[in-house]
Design a protein around this motif. Structure first.
Motif, PDB file in Angstrom:
ATOM      1  N   ALA A  79      31.574  48.572 -74.943  1.00  0.00           N
ATOM      2  CA  ALA A  79      31.136  48.427 -76.337  1.00  0.00           C
ATOM      3  C   ALA A  79      30.664  49.775 -76.857  1.00  0.00           C
ATOM      4  O   ALA A  79      30.138  50.593 -76.093  1.00  0.00           O
ATOM      5  N   ILE A  80      30.825  50.006 -78.160  1.00  0.00           N
ATOM      6  CA  ILE A  80      30.421  51.274 -78.818  1.00  0.00           C
ATOM      7  C   ILE A  80      30.590  52.441 -77.840  1.00  0.00           C
ATOM      8  O   ILE A  80      29.651  53.153 -77.518  1.00  0.00           O
ATOM      9  N   ARG A  81      31.835  52.637 -77.391  1.00  0.00           N
ATOM     10  CA  ARG A  81      32.108  53.515 -76.248  1.00  0.00           C
ATOM     11  C   ARG A  81      31.813  54.977 -76.513  1.00  0.00           C
ATOM     12  O   ARG A  81      31.645  55.753 -75.561  1.00  0.00           O
ATOM     13  N   ASP A  82      31.764  55.403 -77.787  1.00  0.00           N
ATOM     14  CA  ASP A  82      31.491  56.808 -78.083  1.00  0.00           C
ATOM     15  C   ASP A  82      30.023  57.064 -78.430  1.00  0.00           C
ATOM     16  O   ASP A  82      29.671  58.151 -78.886  1.00  0.00           O
ATOM     17  N   HIS A  83      29.160  56.064 -78.238  1.00  0.00           N
ATOM     18  CA  HIS A  83      27.722  56.229 -78.443  1.00  0.00           C
ATOM     19  C   HIS A  83      27.148  57.035 -77.283  1.00  0.00           C
ATOM     20  O   HIS A  83      27.561  56.873 -76.131  1.00  0.00           O
ATOM     21  N   GLU A  96      18.349  34.804 -82.529  1.00  0.00           N
ATOM     22  CA  GLU A  96      18.285  33.389 -82.881  1.00  0.00           C
ATOM     23  C   GLU A  96      19.244  33.028 -84.012  1.00  0.00           C
ATOM     24  O   GLU A  96      19.633  31.874 -84.157  1.00  0.00           O
ATOM     25  N   ASP A  97      19.612  34.019 -84.844  1.00  0.00           N
ATOM     26  CA  ASP A  97      20.559  33.744 -85.925  1.00  0.00           C
ATOM     27  C   ASP A  97      22.004  34.006 -85.513  1.00  0.00           C
ATOM     28  O   ASP A  97      22.906  34.114 -86.352  1.00  0.00           O
ATOM     29  N   GLY A  98      22.260  34.143 -84.188  1.00  0.00           N
ATOM     30  CA  GLY A  98      23.632  34.188 -83.684  1.00  0.00           C
ATOM     31  C   GLY A  98      24.303  35.532 -83.736  1.00  0.00           C
ATOM     32  O   GLY A  98      25.524  35.606 -83.838  1.00  0.00           O
ATOM     33  N   LYS A  99      23.549  36.637 -83.635  1.00  0.00           N
ATOM     34  CA  LYS A  99      24.139  37.970 -83.622  1.00  0.00           C
ATOM     35  C   LYS A  99      23.857  38.649 -82.289  1.00  0.00           C
ATOM     36  O   LYS A  99      22.771  38.497 -81.723  1.00  0.00           O
ATOM     37  N   LEU A 100      24.845  39.401 -81.789  1.00  0.00           N
ATOM     38  CA  LEU A 100      24.679  40.167 -80.559  1.00  0.00           C
ATOM     39  C   LEU A 100      24.385  41.611 -80.949  1.00  0.00           C
ATOM     40  O   LEU A 100      25.263  42.330 -81.432  1.00  0.00           O
ATOM     41  N   LEU A 101      23.121  42.042 -80.744  1.00  0.00           N
ATOM     42  CA  LEU A 101      22.644  43.329 -81.249  1.00  0.00           C
ATOM     43  C   LEU A 101      22.155  44.219 -80.116  1.00  0.00           C
ATOM     44  O   LEU A 101      21.577  43.741 -79.132  1.00  0.00           O
ATOM     45  N   LEU A 102      22.377  45.533 -80.276  1.00  0.00           N
ATOM     46  CA  LEU A 102      21.762  46.533 -79.417  1.00  0.00           C
ATOM     47  C   LEU A 102      20.610  47.164 -80.184  1.00  0.00           C
ATOM     48  O   LEU A 102      20.802  47.645 -81.307  1.00  0.00           O
ATOM     49  N   ARG A 103      19.427  47.169 -79.577  1.00  0.00           N
ATOM     50  CA  ARG A 103      18.270  47.855 -80.144  1.00  0.00           C
ATOM     51  C   ARG A 103      17.991  49.082 -79.295  1.00  0.00           C
ATOM     52  O   ARG A 103      17.640  48.979 -78.126  1.00  0.00           O
ATOM     53  N   THR A 104      18.194  50.258 -79.896  1.00  0.00           N
ATOM     54  CA  THR A 104      18.054  51.509 -79.157  1.00  0.00           C
ATOM     55  C   THR A 104      16.593  51.882 -79.015  1.00  0.00           C
ATOM     56  O   THR A 104      15.703  51.245 -79.578  1.00  0.00           O
ATOM     57  N   GLU A 105      16.383  52.976 -78.265  1.00  0.00           N
ATOM     58  CA  GLU A 105      15.008  53.431 -78.031  1.00  0.00           C
ATOM     59  C   GLU A 105      14.328  53.883 -79.315  1.00  0.00           C
ATOM     60  O   GLU A 105      13.103  53.917 -79.402  1.00  0.00           O
ATOM     61  N   ARG A 106      15.103  54.216 -80.349  1.00  0.00           N
ATOM     62  CA  ARG A 106      14.537  54.643 -81.629  1.00  0.00           C
ATOM     63  C   ARG A 106      14.393  53.497 -82.619  1.00  0.00           C
ATOM     64  O   ARG A 106      14.097  53.708 -83.790  1.00  0.00           O
ATOM     65  N   GLY A 107      14.630  52.278 -82.177  1.00  0.00           N
ATOM     66  CA  GLY A 107      14.473  51.117 -83.045  1.00  0.00           C
ATOM     67  C   GLY A 107      15.679  50.805 -83.900  1.00  0.00           C
ATOM     68  O   GLY A 107      15.636  49.897 -84.722  1.00  0.00           O
ATOM     69  N   GLU A 109      19.378  49.317 -84.823  1.00  0.00           N
ATOM     70  CA  GLU A 109      20.129  48.134 -84.409  1.00  0.00           C
ATOM     71  C   GLU A 109      21.616  48.357 -84.646  1.00  0.00           C
ATOM     72  O   GLU A 109      22.021  48.810 -85.710  1.00  0.00           O
ATOM     73  N   LYS A 110      22.413  48.052 -83.632  1.00  0.00           N
ATOM     74  CA  LYS A 110      23.863  48.188 -83.731  1.00  0.00           C
ATOM     75  C   LYS A 110      24.498  46.859 -83.339  1.00  0.00           C
ATOM     76  O   LYS A 110      24.140  46.265 -82.322  1.00  0.00           O
ATOM     77  N   LEU A 111      25.466  46.411 -84.157  1.00  0.00           N
ATOM     78  CA  LEU A 111      26.143  45.148 -83.910  1.00  0.00           C
ATOM     79  C   LEU A 111      27.199  45.356 -82.822  1.00  0.00           C
ATOM     80  O   LEU A 111      28.072  46.207 -82.944  1.00  0.00           O
TER      81      LEU A 111
END
Length: 788
Positions: A79-83, A96-107, A109-111
């Motif tokens: 996922a997000i391979r060039d991050h 809870e609203d059905g989204k798969l999110l990444l929360r980085t160390e800086r806060g 959010e990436k879908l």
């Protein structure tokens, strides 16, 4: 033929079966989360052979899917391979609203999964596919539809999709090569950042075809196929040895575009000690045949079965730690001197059996001595190839350099001599001039002071000129009312004179609409053909269409939408620059051409249009109602891909809107009934128009046709419904051979789309699924206007 049919049936049974909810799956509930360093770090499949979550990459972590095998991690999806590598405090959350999110160390959010609807649960399947389900347990997103560098057993690489290699063996960022499943049926390997032309390709399956959708499929038995409707091209399989076949029940197969640019097929067979990895097949036996494996001015050779790069004479590696990045000259250029004077600063080194990929800028008959001397005296020549009294001169840098024993070329490479370096003996013998005369010193001082003063004056005048030109440009920008336009869309700004030159004074007209005409043009010295739309109607209406089209497709990019390249907003002149569609409009091919597109081609066009409208309705930041879907606004590119154009009447919906009030927009014959009732308009208005277009595609005639022998055939939709009820759909094809089931399905989809009540019409997502045969089409009711 019977055995081929059985293989084809089994192939698609496993493919279609993969869409249903599997009996064994790991249920991942809303609110679940993963961390890179605290348990759980991943979600396992029921067989515990695949995992989805955080894995080590470099100094940090990445998110992906891998084959679980002790300490060895075989990553099959990222996922997000060039991050950049993620820190240890990153979190992956299934909200809870059905989204798969990444929360980085800086806060931030990436879908991770861009699903069309909110998910209710997720699963890591035994096949290696990570999926999201809606409340009805239907798949709304799956990793199999977004491959990175690998496809697994049971996975498909659809036409137009690509695999991109990793950067290195352990870094799964986007690398330097890609595998493309082309619309023409050919599976091709290219270096990235090229034009994907035949000259850039270094391997292909030569499975060219026409008329159907192609895709690459790896079945669960390890066979690799290219499928096209009823045709099956075997890339690898059916001839595997018995030792491989005996273990296929325990084997996991993957086809990977490796970081070195070679497409390979692997098997992973599990035993007590773990997985045993075997290479079953590879596209290329020699990695040195991969174009761009070595960068500019270098070539590939083998050392103990391992490829490595060597710089050409006169060059050194750009980065000694990354030899594949190419080489650059290791001497200073002496500058261009005419004729023989230039030759005194360079020498020629010869190498046998060397070639490169670019075309020469000069080809002349001469001897090898004359060729060498000509290159030395030519400022542009960096190297030359010689064969059979033919001299082919080439500029630097050289790309796709390779050894070729068969062709028999001799390479002549220009290198620098010591005489151009600071320590050369010629410069050392130059006498040192010592000035002792006071008069000479004063003259030198005055000349130097004069040059300094003149330079300062020239810089001041230049600075003043640049400042005034900037001020004038800024004032002109404000007067034209264009301030802030570049912030709204990221498109190229053209001048009016530039587009006038490109179109040869608006000479060749391609078409004309209610707001203006479209002209053929050429940019970049004729290398890029474009279509220039010049808005000519009243200023207010022309400005409204101009801004509507800019907003509608300025930020969108989809293979089934005509791409907007730039614009001109100079004084009262408003022009839009689009990609050039060489094969005209769908209306031309359906209603005017002597030979209509064949049935399979029409099915593909109908699916292309549906996907484009689906993108506008559901996949843009804000929903867009096109308002004028008709064959005249469907254009065909070089590869006969259908693309939607003309967004001048488009209507936007706010984030919380599903309907809106607006005046009547569109073309008679394609207008939904609600346009005449002064009721709110929704995306279902486009669905109605698409239904009419779909009927026209099926029959290759207009919806309203007065010149017909039978009065019942005047209105196409009414006639088709009567034929459908009477089970006489063969009449609408007029003797053309076509799949009866497909014809009936397309007619049923169209009749659902043209229902008078918007609520009865399907969404474009449902239309796409029905046309692809994924969803069954029920019997439509009679539209209200036909029953009156």
């Amino acid at each position: 033929m019977a055995s081929m049919s059985i293989v084809f049936f089994l192939l698609f049974t496993s493919f279609i079966g993969g869409r249903a909810v599997p009996k064994q799956s790991s249920h991942i509930a809303l609110g679940s989360s993963l961390s890179p360093i605290t348990q759980p770090t991943s979600w396992l499949s029921p067989s515990q052979k695949f995992a989805f979550g955080f894995y080590r990459q470099g100094s940090g972590f990445a998110i992906g899917i891998w084959l679980v095998s002790g300490d060895n991690t075989t990553v099959v999806w990222t996922a997000i391979r060039d991050h950049p590598p993620l820190a240890s405090n990153a979190i992956l959350v299934f909200t809870e609203d059905g989204k798969l999110l990444l929360r980085t160390e800086r806060g931030q959010e990436k879908l991770i999964a861009n699903a069309t609807d909110s998910a209710s649960h997720a699963s890591m399947l035994n096949s290696g596919n990570f999926v999201l389900y809606d409340k009805d347990s239907k798949i709304i997103w799956q990793s199999f539809y977004f491959p990175t560098d690998t496809i697994l057993g049971g996975q498909t690489l659809f036409a137009g999709y690509q695999l991109f290699s990793g950067l290195t063996e352990n870094d799964h960022s986007t690398g330097r090569f890609h595998l493309k499943m082309q619309d023409d049926g050919n599976l091709v390997l290219y270096p990235v950042n090229t034009g994907d032309t035949p000259g850039d390709a270094y391997w292909n399956t030569e499975t060219f075809g026409y008329g159907s959708k192609f895709h690459l499929y790896l079945n669960k038995s390890g066979s690799l196929f290219i499928v096209n409707g009823t045709t099956l091209n075997i890339v690898y399989g059916l001839n595997k040895d018995s030792s491989t076949a005996s273990n296929q029940n325990n084997a996991i197969y993957r086809a990977t575009l490796d970081f070195d640019g070679v497409f390979r097929l692997y098997s992973h067979v599990y035993d007590e000690s773990g997985y045993k990895v075997s290479k079953l097949w590879k596209a290329l036996d020699n990695p040195c045949h991969v174009k761009s494996f070595c960068g500019f001015n270098s070539f590939c050779t083998m050392n103990d079965d391992q490829p490595y790069c060597i710089c050409l004479p006169g060059t050194d590696f750009v980065d000694v730690n990354h030899n594949s990045l190419g080489c650059e000259r290791n001497f200073s250029e002496a500058g261009c001197r005419v004729g023989k004077k230039n030759a005194s600063f360079y020498d020629i080194t010869t190498m046998e059996n060397l070639m490169w990929g670019d075309r020469p800028y000069v080809v002349s008959p001469m001897s090898i001595e004359e060729c060498s001397r000509s290159c030395l005296e030519d400022c542009d020549c960096g190297a030359a190839l010689f064969k059979s009294d033919s001299c082919m001169k080439q500029k630097l840098p050289l790309r796709y350099v390779r050894r070729d024993m068969k062709e028999g070329y001799t390479a002549l490479l220009k290198v620098g001599m010591r005489s151009i370096k600071s320590d050369n003996p010629i410069m050392a013998k130059t006498p040192v001039i010592v000035i002792t005369s006071k008069r000479a010193i004063v003259q030198i001082f005055l000349v130097s002071l004069s040059c300094t003063v003149l330079s300062c004056v020239a810089l001041a005048v230049s600075g003043l000129f640049i400042f005034k030109s900037r001020v004038l440009w800024y004032k002109r920008l404000l007067e034209n009312g264009n301030f802030g336009l570049n912030e709204e869309v990221t498109l190229r700004l053209f001048s009016y004179n530039e587009l006038k030159r490109a179109t040869n004074g608006f000479k060749e007209q391609l078409g004309k609409g209610s707001f203006g005409a479209v002209y053929k043009g050429a940019l970049y010295k004729g290398k890029r053909l474009v279509a220039v739309k010049r808005l000519e109607k009243l200023v207010e209406e022309g400005e409204r269409e101009f801004r509507a089209e800019m907003r509608a497709i300025g930020r969108t990019h989809h293979r089934n939408l005509v791409r907007l390249l730039g614009y001109c907003a100079e004084d009262s002149k408003r022009l839009l620059v689009y990609e050039y569609m060489s094969n005209g409009s769908l209306a031309d091919h359906l209603f005017k051409a002597q030979t209509s597109p064949n049935w399979n081609e029409r099915v593909r066009i109908a699916q292309d249009i549906a996907r484009g409208i689906l993108y506008l309705h559901e996949e843009c930041e804000t929903s867009i109602i096109h308002c004028d879907i008709k064959p005249q606004n469907i254009l065909m590119d070089d590869f006969w891909t259908a693309k939607i154009s003309d967004f001048g009447l488009a209507k936007f919906l706010m984030a919380d809107q599903t309907r809106t009030f607006t005046g009547v927009r569109g073309t008679r014959g394609y207008l939904a009934p609600e346009w005449q009732k002064n009721t709110p308009i929704s995306v279902k208005a486009d669905v109605y128009s698409y239904g009419i277009v779909l009927l026209e595609i099926v029959c290759c005639r207009r919806n309203i046709e007065l010149d017909v022998s039978n009065e019942e055939e005047v209105i196409l939709s009414t006639w088709i419904y009567k034929c459908f009820v009477a089970r006489e759909l063969h009449k609408i094809l007029r003797g053309e051979e076509a799949d009866k089931t497909m014809v009936e399905n397309m007619v049923k989809v169209a009749l659902w789309c043209i229902q008078d009540e918007p609520a009865l019409r399907p969404t474009m997502k449902s239309v796409v699924l029905m046309l692809e045969g994924i969803t069954e089409v029920s019997i439509p009711p009679c539209p209200a206007t036909m029953s009156e």
